[in-house]
Write a protein that holds these residues in place. Structure first.
Motif, mmCIF file in Angstrom:
data_model
loop_
_atom_site.group_PDB
_atom_site.id
_atom_site.type_symbol
_atom_site.label_atom_id
_atom_site.label_comp_id
_atom_site.label_asym_id
_atom_site.label_seq_id
_atom_site.Cartn_x
_atom_site.Cartn_y
_atom_site.Cartn_z
ATOM 1 N N PHE A 160 47.315 36.007 49.286
ATOM 2 C CA PHE A 160 46.492 36.981 48.584
ATOM 3 C C PHE A 160 45.044 36.775 49.015
ATOM 4 O O PHE A 160 44.624 35.661 49.358
ATOM 5 C CB PHE A 160 46.631 36.822 47.073
ATOM 6 C CG PHE A 160 48.024 37.090 46.570
ATOM 7 C CD1 PHE A 160 48.684 38.263 46.898
ATOM 8 C CD2 PHE A 160 48.681 36.163 45.778
ATOM 9 C CE1 PHE A 160 49.975 38.516 46.449
ATOM 10 C CE2 PHE A 160 49.966 36.399 45.316
ATOM 11 C CZ PHE A 160 50.614 37.577 45.658
ATOM 12 N N ALA A 161 44.297 37.862 49.002
ATOM 13 C CA ALA A 161 42.910 37.802 49.452
ATOM 14 C C ALA A 161 42.054 38.743 48.616
ATOM 15 O O ALA A 161 42.572 39.583 47.869
ATOM 16 C CB ALA A 161 42.819 38.167 50.931
ATOM 17 N N GLU A 162 40.760 38.599 48.751
ATOM 18 C CA GLU A 162 39.811 39.473 48.061
ATOM 19 C C GLU A 162 38.721 39.902 49.034
ATOM 20 O O GLU A 162 38.352 39.153 49.941
ATOM 21 C CB GLU A 162 39.174 38.760 46.864
ATOM 22 C CG GLU A 162 40.141 38.453 45.737
ATOM 23 C CD GLU A 162 39.471 37.719 44.582
ATOM 24 O OE1 GLU A 162 38.264 37.389 44.716
ATOM 25 O OE2 GLU A 162 40.145 37.468 43.567
ATOM 26 N N LYS A 163 38.242 41.117 48.825
ATOM 27 C CA LYS A 163 37.111 41.616 49.601
ATOM 28 C C LYS A 163 36.350 42.599 48.725
ATOM 29 O O LYS A 163 36.950 43.534 48.181
ATOM 30 C CB LYS A 163 37.591 42.302 50.886
ATOM 31 C CG LYS A 163 36.452 42.745 51.802
ATOM 32 C CD LYS A 163 36.995 43.310 53.116
ATOM 33 C CE LYS A 163 35.863 43.662 54.066
ATOM 34 N NZ LYS A 163 36.377 44.177 55.369
ATOM 35 N N ASN A 164 35.065 42.364 48.567
ATOM 36 C CA ASN A 164 34.215 43.210 47.721
ATOM 37 C C ASN A 164 34.786 43.351 46.312
ATOM 38 O O ASN A 164 34.732 44.423 45.700
ATOM 39 C CB ASN A 164 34.038 44.594 48.350
ATOM 40 C CG ASN A 164 33.360 44.533 49.706
ATOM 41 O OD1 ASN A 164 32.512 43.674 49.945
ATOM 42 N ND2 ASN A 164 33.739 45.438 50.600
ATOM 43 N N GLY A 165 35.381 42.266 45.815
ATOM 44 C CA GLY A 165 35.907 42.257 44.460
ATOM 45 C C GLY A 165 37.267 42.905 44.294
ATOM 46 O O GLY A 165 37.794 42.954 43.177
ATOM 47 N N GLU A 166 37.870 43.407 45.380
ATOM 48 C CA GLU A 166 39.180 44.054 45.300
ATOM 49 C C GLU A 166 40.276 43.112 45.792
ATOM 50 O O GLU A 166 40.064 42.352 46.741
ATOM 51 C CB GLU A 166 39.199 45.332 46.139
ATOM 52 C CG GLU A 166 38.301 46.435 45.619
ATOM 53 C CD GLU A 166 38.507 47.717 46.403
ATOM 54 O OE1 GLU A 166 39.667 48.186 46.477
ATOM 55 O OE2 GLU A 166 37.530 48.234 46.961
ATOM 56 N N PRO A 167 41.466 43.178 45.161
ATOM 57 C CA PRO A 167 42.565 42.286 45.561
ATOM 58 C C PRO A 167 43.388 42.878 46.708
ATOM 59 O O PRO A 167 43.667 44.084 46.735
ATOM 60 C CB PRO A 167 43.411 42.187 44.291
ATOM 61 C CG PRO A 167 43.202 43.504 43.603
ATOM 62 C CD PRO A 167 41.792 43.936 43.929
ATOM 63 N N PHE A 168 43.783 42.026 47.634
ATOM 64 C CA PHE A 168 44.565 42.455 48.789
ATOM 65 C C PHE A 168 45.680 41.451 49.078
ATOM 66 O O PHE A 168 45.687 40.331 48.567
ATOM 67 C CB PHE A 168 43.678 42.585 50.035
ATOM 68 C CG PHE A 168 42.668 43.684 49.965
ATOM 69 C CD1 PHE A 168 43.006 44.979 50.317
ATOM 70 C CD2 PHE A 168 41.367 43.422 49.530
ATOM 71 C CE1 PHE A 168 42.073 46.003 50.252
ATOM 72 C CE2 PHE A 168 40.427 44.436 49.460
ATOM 73 C CZ PHE A 168 40.780 45.729 49.818
ATOM 74 N N PHE A 169 46.590 41.895 49.912
ATOM 75 C CA PHE A 169 47.649 41.057 50.476
ATOM 76 C C PHE A 169 47.363 40.984 51.970
ATOM 77 O O PHE A 169 47.178 42.019 52.618
ATOM 78 C CB PHE A 169 49.004 41.711 50.209
ATOM 79 C CG PHE A 169 50.188 41.031 50.850
ATOM 80 C CD1 PHE A 169 50.918 40.080 50.161
ATOM 81 C CD2 PHE A 169 50.590 41.359 52.142
ATOM 82 C CE1 PHE A 169 52.027 39.472 50.745
ATOM 83 C CE2 PHE A 169 51.682 40.758 52.732
ATOM 84 C CZ PHE A 169 52.403 39.805 52.028
#
Length: 331
Positions: A28-37
């Motif tokens: 799991f990852a985050e960028k600009n406060g949004e969650p991603f896979f």
């Protein structure tokens, strides 16, 4: 890839794992406060300009990387994450190289840990219809998912809803119908793959690339429907290691006796050895329209037949054959 690492602006926030990921790591990852896979591909590897290897070997590896990039970029053009009709497809929002590795990023979905076969008939119907709708979108655009199996279908319950829907993920093995990767590169699941896919992968020259079409997904869909309803795929002779191997050898699949006749007929049609004889996802959806609304005995009373029209394409007819039509019924 490791926890705490930032890759192209994505901060990895979980420990990477390899469960059900093949030649990949995921986290799991985050960028600009949004969650991603985020997924890291372990193969192919981009050669470093000053790295080891002969010029010939580096050119070969660069060629592999170029084909890999073009295939994934083509699928991202065909299946756009911002498509308003693709709400239940979890599509890539980013694909990029970093160092020697390639990465793909999707929105994070918090999946529910629910076994579909434990749900009510109405809840199962919603799951099957949302999955069928996702496949219909793919197939209308000429795309084969290529790896349809339970691990690639997430169950998700939207806020303020008592029903779960399906989210179709992992399009790494997807390809335009009739244009699969080479035999040694094609992906898929032995447990849920179609017999023509298995024969192609094993080098059977009688099965050509153009023979791998949307019908391969329909075989997998039939196995998934059975799994969602009873908790496991159809049975088969123990001499074979998968439903695909059994069907390819001419053996019968064994469907759960508790299924109503209409559902069993649909499953037999979807898993027909002949890809051309399988119904389309649109035709299968019409049969599923009555599922979950009636008791099993009532559903069984509605006739479901496989009708062959003059073009030879299989159609499913809930109301039974009209006068003068040639019919065959899956027994």
């Amino acid at each position: 890839m490791k926890k705490g690492q930032t890759i192209n602006g994505y901060l990895v926030v979980s420990r990477p794992g390899n469960a059900n990921a093949g030649k990949c790591l995921w986290a799991f990852a985050e960028k600009n406060g949004e969650p991603f896979f985020i997924k890291e591909f372990l193969d192919p590897k981009r050669p470093r300009e000053n790295g080891m290897g002969s010029p010939v070997d580096k050119r070969r590896r660069l060629g592999e990387c170029d084909r890999f990039e073009r295939r994934h970029e083509r699928m991202m053009l065909l299946l756009r994450a911002d498509d308003p009709y693709a709400g239940n497809l979890v599509l890539a929002v980013d694909f990029f190289p970093d160092g020697t590795r390639y990465y793909k990023v999707t929105r994070r979905i918090d999946a529910a840990r629910t076994a579909p076969h434990t749900l009510s008939g109405r809840e199962q119907a919603v799951l099957l219809h949302t999955l069928a709708d996702s496949l219909r979108l793919l197939h209308e655009r000429g795309i084969v998912h290529g790896d349809l199996k339970p691990d690639n279908v997430l169950l998700y319950r939207p806020a303020r809803s008592r029903f779960h829907v399906t989210k179709l993920i992992d399009f790494d093995d997807a390809y335009p119908a009739g244009e699969p990767p080479a035999r040694e590169l094609v992906g898929g699941s032995p447990s849920y793959g179609a017999p023509e896919w298995l024969r192609y992968m094993r080098g059977d020259k009688a099965v050509r690339a153009r023979d791998l079409t949307q019908a391969a997904d329909l075989f997998s869909f039939g196995l998934l429907v059975h799994t969602y309803l009873v908790g496991e795929p159809p049975g088969h002779d123990a001499a074979y290691d998968s439903p695909a191997a059994a069907v390819a050898a001419g053996a019968e699949l064994i469907f759960a006796p508790g299924l109503d006749p209409q559902t069993t007929r649909l499953l037999r049609a979807l898993t027909d050895p002949d890809p051309a004889a399988r119904p389309s996802i649109a035709e299968a959806t019409r049969v599923l329209d009555g599922f979950g609304d009636k008791a099993p005995a009532e559903r069984a009373a509605r006739s479901s037949r496989v009708r062959i029209n003059l073009t030879g394409r299989t159609q499913l007819n809930l109301s039974g054959p009209s006068a003068g039509e040639r019919t065959t019924e899956a027994q």
